[in-house]
Design a protein around this motif. Structure first.
Motif, PDB file in Angstrom:
ATOM      1  N   SER A  26       0.833  -1.209   0.000  1.00 30.98           N
ATOM      2  CA  SER A  26       0.000   0.000   0.000  1.00 30.98           C
ATOM      3  C   SER A  26       0.865   1.255   0.000  1.00 30.98           C
ATOM      4  CB  SER A  26      -0.936  -0.003   1.213  1.00 30.98           C
ATOM      5  OG  SER A  26      -0.197   0.266   2.399  1.00 30.98           O
ATOM      6  N   LEU A  27       2.084   1.139   0.517  1.00 27.50           N
ATOM      7  CA  LEU A  27       2.977   2.301   0.599  1.00 27.50           C
ATOM      8  C   LEU A  27       3.661   2.603  -0.735  1.00 27.50           C
ATOM      9  CD1 LEU A  27       4.831   1.467   3.951  1.00 27.50           C
ATOM     10  CD2 LEU A  27       3.036   3.178   3.640  1.00 27.50           C
ATOM     11  N   ARG A  28       3.860   1.557  -1.521  1.00 28.80           N
ATOM     12  CA  ARG A  28       4.647   1.674  -2.752  1.00 28.80           C
ATOM     13  C   ARG A  28       4.034   2.661  -3.746  1.00 28.80           C
ATOM     14  NH1 ARG A  28       8.468  -2.017  -3.819  1.00 28.80           N
ATOM     15  NH2 ARG A  28       7.505  -3.667  -2.593  1.00 28.80           N
ATOM     16  N   LEU A  67       2.013   5.415  -3.003  1.00 25.74           N
ATOM     17  CA  LEU A  67       1.559   6.692  -2.433  1.00 25.74           C
ATOM     18  C   LEU A  67       1.756   7.893  -3.368  1.00 25.74           C
ATOM     19  CD1 LEU A  67       2.514   6.399   1.367  1.00 25.74           C
ATOM     20  CD2 LEU A  67       0.225   6.398   0.346  1.00 25.74           C
ATOM     21  N   ILE A 112       4.998  -0.340   9.282  1.00 20.37           N
ATOM     22  CA  ILE A 112       4.309  -0.071   8.018  1.00 20.37           C
ATOM     23  C   ILE A 112       3.063   0.784   8.288  1.00 20.37           C
ATOM     24  CG2 ILE A 112       3.029  -1.129   6.118  1.00 20.37           C
ATOM     25  CD1 ILE A 112       4.858  -3.566   6.370  1.00 20.37           C
ATOM     26  N   ALA A 129       3.997   4.331   9.168  1.00 24.07           N
ATOM     27  CA  ALA A 129       4.382   5.099   7.975  1.00 24.07           C
ATOM     28  C   ALA A 129       3.147   5.495   7.169  1.00 24.07           C
ATOM     29  CB  ALA A 129       5.333   4.270   7.108  1.00 24.07           C
ATOM     30  N   LEU A 130       2.199   4.572   7.103  1.00 19.26           N
ATOM     31  CA  LEU A 130       0.977   4.825   6.347  1.00 19.26           C
ATOM     32  C   LEU A 130       0.164   5.927   7.019  1.00 19.26           C
ATOM     33  CD1 LEU A 130      -0.491   3.759   3.868  1.00 19.26           C
ATOM     34  CD2 LEU A 130      -1.541   1.999   5.283  1.00 19.26           C
ATOM     35  N   THR A 150       2.861  12.537  -2.385  1.00 16.55           N
ATOM     36  CA  THR A 150       3.446  11.907  -1.214  1.00 16.55           C
ATOM     37  C   THR A 150       4.600  11.015  -1.659  1.00 16.55           C
ATOM     38  OG1 THR A 150       1.176  11.774  -0.443  1.00 16.55           O
ATOM     39  CG2 THR A 150       2.823  10.602   0.864  1.00 16.55           C
ATOM     40  N   VAL A 155       7.345   7.864  -1.402  1.00 11.83           N
ATOM     41  CA  VAL A 155       7.318   6.484  -0.913  1.00 11.83           C
ATOM     42  C   VAL A 155       8.164   6.418   0.361  1.00 11.83           C
ATOM     43  CG1 VAL A 155       7.876   4.081  -1.455  1.00 11.83           C
ATOM     44  CG2 VAL A 155       7.148   5.623  -3.277  1.00 11.83           C
ATOM     45  N   PRO A 156       7.600   5.957   1.483  1.00  4.40           N
ATOM     46  CA  PRO A 156       8.384   5.887   2.721  1.00  4.40           C
ATOM     47  C   PRO A 156       9.633   5.017   2.557  1.00  4.40           C
ATOM     48  CG  PRO A 156       6.050   5.467   3.152  1.00  4.40           C
ATOM     49  CD  PRO A 156       6.218   5.501   1.668  1.00  4.40           C
ATOM     50  N   VAL A 183       9.985   1.027   2.536  1.00  2.79           N
ATOM     51  CA  VAL A 183       9.514   0.170   1.439  1.00  2.79           C
ATOM     52  C   VAL A 183      10.701  -0.450   0.712  1.00  2.79           C
ATOM     53  CG1 VAL A 183       8.236   0.077  -0.730  1.00  2.79           C
ATOM     54  CG2 VAL A 183       7.390   1.477   1.156  1.00  2.79           C
TER      55      VAL A 183
END
Lengths: 196, 536
Positions: free
Chosen positions: A80-82, A84, A112, A115-116, B339, B341-342, B345
């Motif tokens: 889900s983060l990839r 954003l 995770i 971060a989200l 935003t 990517v953190p 990841v």
């Protein structure tokens, strides 16, 4: 009406079944569809995504532009983060909290989620647990679709009809499990919206 | 009749279009992103009813030649491949532009910019220019469908093969497609035309001149093609958008409220008049191509032009597939704030399936290789290429179909010991056999490990042209000694004996073949599901 949806997951997790149901419902609603998917090497356990666009006017690009996705629907938390950078300022993230760990250095799920949360207000879904309650862990992708349904711009009844169309060939039992799974996700989502 | 709206992948739109345009056969070797064209035809009830032949060919060259033969006999034929497959078929393809065709011949070729599943991002439009045949590059699934009718009509009217080029993004994206009335298949009509088809120099020279003379006509046909059109606009900046580059331009235009004029090009050779008009009315022209800057380079010429922008001056990146964002930025739009990517990841590369036989094979190979001073493993194209990644890090080369055997042979000739290679059953059938013959003829000390999983697995489990006991027979027929054709079963419980076999054959001073045979778990599971479904 125009929705840009990114479906995210790991190869083999069934995001194309989610896409197929949304496609079916959108086609049924007379909407224009563009749905780009990943075939080939990445399907072997790699990160996969599908860009799904539905609209009542002509669409050109198969890909969603950065900052314009109305919804990221992820069947895996890290995935889900990839995506954003694609999310619109008012966009929603709906993600499963069940990690799929097939790489070294996979971060702890709490990190995770943290971060989200620092980026968006995600809707977190214990998909596998709800799917089991519905009758089969394999229906967790339909739990996810149910949870994301309010953000797709499509009526839940139409999506359920799509589930019937997609799973009909596999028999009524499978259809019913998947519809139950869908409704469990939807109920969670609706409850979340009233409380927040 | 069939005015139903289907939801089709671009590849499937090509297939449905070809079926409705009356093909009598499709010839292909699987390769991402082209595989789904042939798979769709193999599943199609319409194709079955009308007797359209559709089983897989051994490689792209045999596929192309068979398609040419069908066109020679007067029928319409489709041949499909990925971009690098056209390298394999290039000899047949280039020369078929000299012979020409009778029935329509369409080559559907799918390029892979950004190399999602490929070794390079070569642009098949270059092959079109090289062979001097028409190239169609539709921008949407509907255009792909419609273009198939057009392609076959064009092929029969100018009596040349026609390329329909698409890229990964369109091939693997779904959209609604409206069907038209189907066209009946051509009757069998083989002409005696040795002056066209016997390419001895005296005939070839005449035919080549004819091809050159056709070029102005091809350009004129592009001028009136439905695939080439102008979108009116204002301002001093104009855009020439080729193929699906058009989609990103139109999307960026709408998103950012831009009014630039756009010339959409989807049929080559490019429409000269339309291009001249755009250049005459604009101070600056952005050239947008999904692939190499083929036409941008041509427009710039050797001495350059300050008016042209595109991939060659950095307005767009020189490599990789296009996106709306890249095109918007080239058009001067300000990018949206997004935003990031953190950092947590991590990449998630593909991997061999859990319980895949290749895993056990690599474990055995790695064990024996660790005993050697040199442990180079030449490999090939297929699922087993994933043996390059962790945890195996077993293979050291992957270049082109069949190169594992011949590179091992060359390295053996240079003195490398052991010279070992691994190749899949389908890849061996595609391009491995001739290389093995070279090794036998030269008595090169190599060990060829054929990973026989009874399928073309990486592309989704298509029928392999040579697997099972056929492999032993082929190797014997090519002259490999019986005693050095060994079969092993890559399973945990056989690890010790597999290691012993590999150790013996690595030490043998001649050509040896070890067939590591175990069915692909994906196709095995699929067979089981089908059997259960039938049993109910």
């Amino acid at each position: 009406m125009e929705k840009n949806i990114i479906l995210a997951g790991v190869g083999g997790q069934g995001i194309l079944s989610i896409a197929a149901v949304i496609d079916w419902a959108a086609l049924d609603a007379g909407l224009v569809i563009r749905q780009a998917e990943v075939h080939g090497m990445s399907q072997r356990g790699g990160a996969v995504q599908s860009h799904l666009r539905i609209s009542d006017r002509e669409l050109f690009a198969d890909l969603i532009a950065h900052g314009t996705a109305d919804l990221i629907l992820s069947v895996e938390p890290l995935e889900s983060l990839r995506y954003l950078p694609w999310l619109a300022p008012e966009g929603h993230v709906v993600t499963s909290t069940d990690p799929f760990v097939n790489v070294q250095g996979y971060p702890p799920v709490e990190r995770i989620i943290k971060a989200l949360r620092s980026a968006v207000q995600p809707l977190l879904v214990p998909a596998e647990q709800l799917a089991r309650e519905a009758g089969s862990a394999r229906a967790s992708n339909m739990v996810m679709l149910g949870a994301a349904a309010p953000f797709t711009g499509l009526e839940p009844e139409r999506l359920e009809a799509g589930i019937e169309a997609l799973f009909g060939a596999k028999g009524w039992e499978i259809v019913e499990i998947n519809i139950r799974a869908f409704r469990k996700g939807l109920t969670l989502s609706n409850a979340n919206q009233t409380t927040s | 009749m069939n005015r139903s709206r289907l939801l089709l992948l671009g590849a499937e739109a090509v297939a449905q279009g070809a079926l409705d345009a009356g093909i009598s056969g499709v010839y292909a070797y699987p390769g991402t992103p082209s595989t789904e064209i042939t798979e769709y035809i193999q599943r199609s009830a319409l194709a079955r009813e009308s007797g359209v032949r559709s089983s897989w060919s051994s490689n792209e060259k045999t596929a192309y030649e068979a398609a040419l033969g069908m066109a020679y006999a007067g029928k319409r034929s489709l041949v499909c491949m990925k971009h690098v497959g056209l390298n394999v078929a290039a000899d047949a393809f280039i020369n078929s532009a000299i012979t020409g065709v009778n029935g329509g011949l369409v080559l559907a070729v799918a390029d892979d910019p950004s190399m999602h599943s490929s070794q390079n991002e070569q642009d098949s439009r270059v092959y079109g220019r090289f062979a001097m045949v028409p190239v169609l590059e539709p921008a949407s699934q509907q255009e792909l469908y419609d273009a198939m009718f057009h392609a076959f009509e064009l092929s029969e009217s100018v009596r040349l093969p026609v390329i329909v080029r698409m890229t990964t993004r369109l091939s693997h994206s779904r959209a609604g497609v409206e069907r038209r009335d189907a066209v009946a298949q051509n009757p069998l009509h083989a002409e005696y035309a040795p002056e066209r088809f016997v390419l001895m120099p005296h005939n070839a020279r005449v035919q080549y001149r004819h091809l050159l003379e056709l070029q102005p006509k091809l350009e004129a046909l592009s001028e009136s093609s439905f695939l080439n059109r102008t979108v009116e606009g204002s301002g001093t900046l104009g855009v020439i958008a080729f193929g699906i580059g058009f989609n990103y331009v139109m999307e960026a235009r709408r998103m950012h409220g831009l009014g630039c004029r756009v010339l959409k090009v989807g049929q080559y050779p490019p429409p000269r008049q339309k291009i001249d008009e755009l250049f005459a009315t604009c101070d600056e022209v952005l050239v947008v191509e999904e692939g190499y800057p083929v036409y941008e380079e041509l427009f710039r010429g050797y001495f350059g032009s300050p008016k042209i922008r595109g991939r060659m001056d950095g307005a767009l990146p020189r490599d990789g597939e296009l996106t709306t964002d890249l095109v918007a930025s080239a058009l001067g739009a300000t990018p949206a704030e997004t935003t990031a990517v953190p950092e947590i990841v991590i990449n998630r590369p593909p991997e061999l399936c859990r319980a895949c036989g290749h895993r056990d094979m690599f474990e055995a190979i790695n064990t024996v290789m660790r005993e050697q001073a040199e442990h180079h493993l030449f490999s090939d194209i297929g699922c087993y290429t994933l043996g390059a990644l962790s945890p195996f890090s077993a293979i050291h080369t992957c270049v082109d179909m069949g190169a594992s055997i011949t590179m091992a042979k060359g390295a053996a000739d240079a003195g490398l010991r052991p010279a070992v290679c691994v190749i899949g059953d389908s890849t061996f059938a595609h391009s491995g056999m001739t290389g093995l013959l070279d090794a036998v003829n030269d008595r090169s000390p190599i060990t060829v490990i054929i990973a026989d999983n009874d399928t073309t697995a990486m592309t989704g489990g298509q029928c392999s042209s040579a697997s099972g006991s056929k492999l032993e027979r082929i190797c014997r027929g090519l002259g490999v000694e019986e005693a050095h054709i060994r079969a092993i079963t890559p399973l945990k419980q056989h690890l010790d004996e597999n290691i012993a076999v590999l150790r013996e054959e690595f030490a043998y001073d001649g050509v040896s073949v070890v067939i590591a045979r175990r069915e692909c778990i994906e196709t095995a599971a699929r067979k089981k599901r089908r059997a259960t479904a039938k049993g109910e």
